[in-house]
Each structure stands twice: as C-alpha cells, then as structure tokens.
Design a protein around this motif. Structure first.
Motif, mmCIF file in Angstrom:
data_model
loop_
_atom_site.group_PDB
_atom_site.id
_atom_site.type_symbol
_atom_site.label_atom_id
_atom_site.label_comp_id
_atom_site.label_asym_id
_atom_site.label_seq_id
_atom_site.Cartn_x
_atom_site.Cartn_y
_atom_site.Cartn_z
ATOM 1 N N ASN A 1 -46.769 74.040 -4.214
ATOM 2 C CA ASN A 1 -47.253 72.781 -4.781
ATOM 3 C C ASN A 1 -46.712 72.740 -6.203
ATOM 4 O O ASN A 1 -47.069 73.592 -7.020
ATOM 5 N N ILE A 2 -45.851 71.780 -6.497
ATOM 6 C CA ILE A 2 -45.198 71.721 -7.804
ATOM 7 C C ILE A 2 -45.785 70.585 -8.632
ATOM 8 O O ILE A 2 -45.881 69.448 -8.163
ATOM 9 N N PHE A 3 -46.181 70.911 -9.852
ATOM 10 C CA PHE A 3 -46.739 69.931 -10.775
ATOM 11 C C PHE A 3 -45.862 69.876 -12.031
ATOM 12 O O PHE A 3 -45.428 70.918 -12.529
ATOM 13 N N VAL A 4 -45.633 68.665 -12.525
ATOM 14 C CA VAL A 4 -44.838 68.476 -13.738
ATOM 15 C C VAL A 4 -45.676 67.696 -14.753
ATOM 16 O O VAL A 4 -46.252 66.656 -14.419
ATOM 17 N N LEU A 5 -45.744 68.197 -15.986
ATOM 18 C CA LEU A 5 -46.375 67.467 -17.081
ATOM 19 C C LEU A 5 -45.302 67.192 -18.129
ATOM 20 O O LEU A 5 -44.835 68.102 -18.802
ATOM 21 N N GLU A 6 -44.892 65.932 -18.225
ATOM 22 C CA GLU A 6 -43.823 65.527 -19.134
ATOM 23 C C GLU A 6 -44.025 64.055 -19.480
ATOM 24 O O GLU A 6 -44.144 63.215 -18.591
ATOM 25 N N ASP A 7 -44.082 63.736 -20.779
ATOM 26 C CA ASP A 7 -44.378 62.357 -21.178
ATOM 27 C C ASP A 7 -43.133 61.510 -21.425
ATOM 28 O O ASP A 7 -43.247 60.319 -21.734
ATOM 29 N N ASP A 8 -41.954 62.091 -21.274
ATOM 30 C CA ASP A 8 -40.709 61.347 -21.478
ATOM 31 C C ASP A 8 -40.090 61.039 -20.113
ATOM 32 O O ASP A 8 -39.792 61.946 -19.334
ATOM 33 N N PHE A 9 -39.878 59.740 -19.816
ATOM 34 C CA PHE A 9 -39.387 59.344 -18.499
ATOM 35 C C PHE A 9 -38.001 59.906 -18.198
ATOM 36 O O PHE A 9 -37.693 60.252 -17.050
ATOM 37 N N VAL A 10 -37.159 60.001 -19.207
ATOM 38 C CA VAL A 10 -35.811 60.540 -19.013
ATOM 39 C C VAL A 10 -35.886 61.994 -18.576
ATOM 40 O O VAL A 10 -35.214 62.422 -17.618
ATOM 41 N N HIS A 11 -36.724 62.777 -19.268
ATOM 42 C CA HIS A 11 -36.856 64.198 -18.916
ATOM 43 C C HIS A 11 -37.588 64.371 -17.583
ATOM 44 O O HIS A 11 -37.318 65.322 -16.843
ATOM 45 N N GLN A 12 -38.517 63.455 -17.274
ATOM 46 C CA GLN A 12 -39.167 63.492 -15.960
ATOM 47 C C GLN A 12 -38.116 63.389 -14.859
ATOM 48 O O GLN A 12 -38.107 64.178 -13.906
ATOM 49 N N ALA A 13 -37.229 62.381 -14.993
ATOM 50 C CA ALA A 13 -36.206 62.143 -13.981
ATOM 51 C C ALA A 13 -35.235 63.318 -13.883
ATOM 52 O O ALA A 13 -34.824 63.717 -12.783
#
Length: 244
Positions: free
Chosen positions: A3-15
C-alpha cells in the motif's frame, strides 16, 4: 502487495513521483494494492487503515511552507506502525541527521533535484527493497492481533512489552523499533499468544526479550533503556518463564 502513500503538496512533484512509481510497476519490479497521493497531512493520516511492513510512505518534509511538517507526520505514522517503510523525497537532505530525534527510522532520503533517470532509479531501488522484504520481517513467527477496532501484525521477536495507555480502552506496544498505540485490552493480548506473560495489571511482557530483572525494585529491563514493572505476586512466574 504494497500500500503506497504519497504526501506532497506540489502537483508537479506529485506527477513526477507517480510516474516513477508506475514505471517501476510496469517493469515488474514491484506490485501494489493501492497508490494514494495526498497534498494535506490530515488526508493521509485519515486514509491509513492497516499496519505492517506492506505499508510504504513517500513524504515531503516541507508541507505548505511548514518546515519539518513531514517529520511530524512520519512520527505520527511510526507511533501507530513500527514496521511501515518511510522515505523522504525532499530538497532538504540537511534534515537527515535529525530523523533520529524524531525516531522515525527513515528507509531513505531521495533528492527531488536528481535528474529524471537517477530519480526513477532511486524510487525503484527503495520500492524493490521494501517489496522483496515485505514478508521476511513478519513471517511465521509473527504476533497477530485482530479485533473490530484494531488489526496489525509485528515480528514476535521485536516485542518488548504492552502497557495500558492514558486514553481509555487503548494500549501501547513497545518494540525494538518504536511504539504503537491501538485499541485493545491487556486481557485480550494475554489470551492471544501464550508466549506473553502478564507481569502487572498494567503490563504484559515478552519474556524472551527481558535483559534483566531487579527483584528489589520490581523492575524489568529491556534493550534501548526500556523498562516496566512486575508485581510481587508475578515475580516468581516471570523468572521461571525467563529461565525456560
């Protein structure tokens, strides 16, 4: 599966991070059951429904301008789940030494500034490591606890002791890797595994990990400077279990 979770507030880095994860899956290095990406810490914490070393977290350190916020979230995760994998994906590698202070046991730091190819290799390496070791830490010798309110498993060899928590109807599990709070009763813990021993109305211990017992102070010592108590009535039984 992970189960992978990502916490990132920048859409570019999310993508960019999502693309690196999907690339790793396409190449057959890993497989996952779920992949969830969040921009707000509260959303991520509310989405966590399981514990174990199949739980994998990619966390940014600065969230919405709050320095070290990711460290705080990592500490919250670790308090609930000593076996989750936590990786910081950040430009702030200078914070690496203070992860000890937060007791989060980060698996790795990945620099956002890496070129795309190196970034993908770094993501692939940590995910592959977690995936390949997913079952090795929690194997046949696992302690498994399941109720309507709690569901987790940890290696029995890591357990030091359970104790009642300040919050009603909750317990704290102390392991070699950290602490985890969950809903439960000590009576349920004792009944769930006969390898454990109740030493006090507030404590249940793993006799295998007792380092020493002070019979005058009625204190049990474990590694990592952890201690708990044994009642006068339970002392003899504890010593007998240790000697076995």
């Amino acid at each position: 599966m992970l189960n992978i979770f990502v916490l990132e507030d920048d859409f570019v880095h999310q993508a960019r991070l999502e693309q690196a994860i999907q690339d790793c899956v396409r190449k057959g290095n890993v497989d996952y059951k779920s992949l969830e990406i969040f921009g707000k810490p509260k959303q991520l914490l509310e989405a966590i429904q399981e514990t174990g070393n199949h739980q994998f977290f990619f966390l940014d350190i600065d969230i919405h301008g709050e320095k070290k916020k990711g460290m705080e979230i990592a500490r919250d995760i670790r308090s609930k789940d000593p076996n989750a994998s936590i990786v910081f994906v950040t430009t702030r590698s200078e914070f690496m030494p203070i992860t000890y202070k937060y007791r989060v046991s980060a698996l790795d730091f990945i620099d956002k500034g890496l070129p795309d190819e190196e970034f993908q290799v770094a993501i692939r390496d940590v995910l592959t490591y977690a995936y390949e070791n997913m079952d090795s830490e929690v194997a046949d010798d696992a302690f498994v606890f399941r109720t309507e309110q709690s569901n987790f498993q940890v290696p029995f060899s890591d357990i030091l002791y359970f104790e009642t928590a300040p919050t009603a109807n909750k317990l704290i599990l102390t392991t070699k890797k950290g602490h985890m709070e969950f809903y439960g009763k000590l009576s349920e813990i004792v009944k769930s595994d006969n390898r454990l021993y109740q030493t006090h109305r507030s404590y249940v211990v793993n006799p295998r990990n007792v380092v020493s017992v002070d019979r005058t102070k009625f204190t049990i010592y474990f590694e990592n400077d952890e201690t708990c108590f044994v009642s006068r009535l339970k002392l003899k039984g504890l010593v007998e279990r240790i000697e076995k």
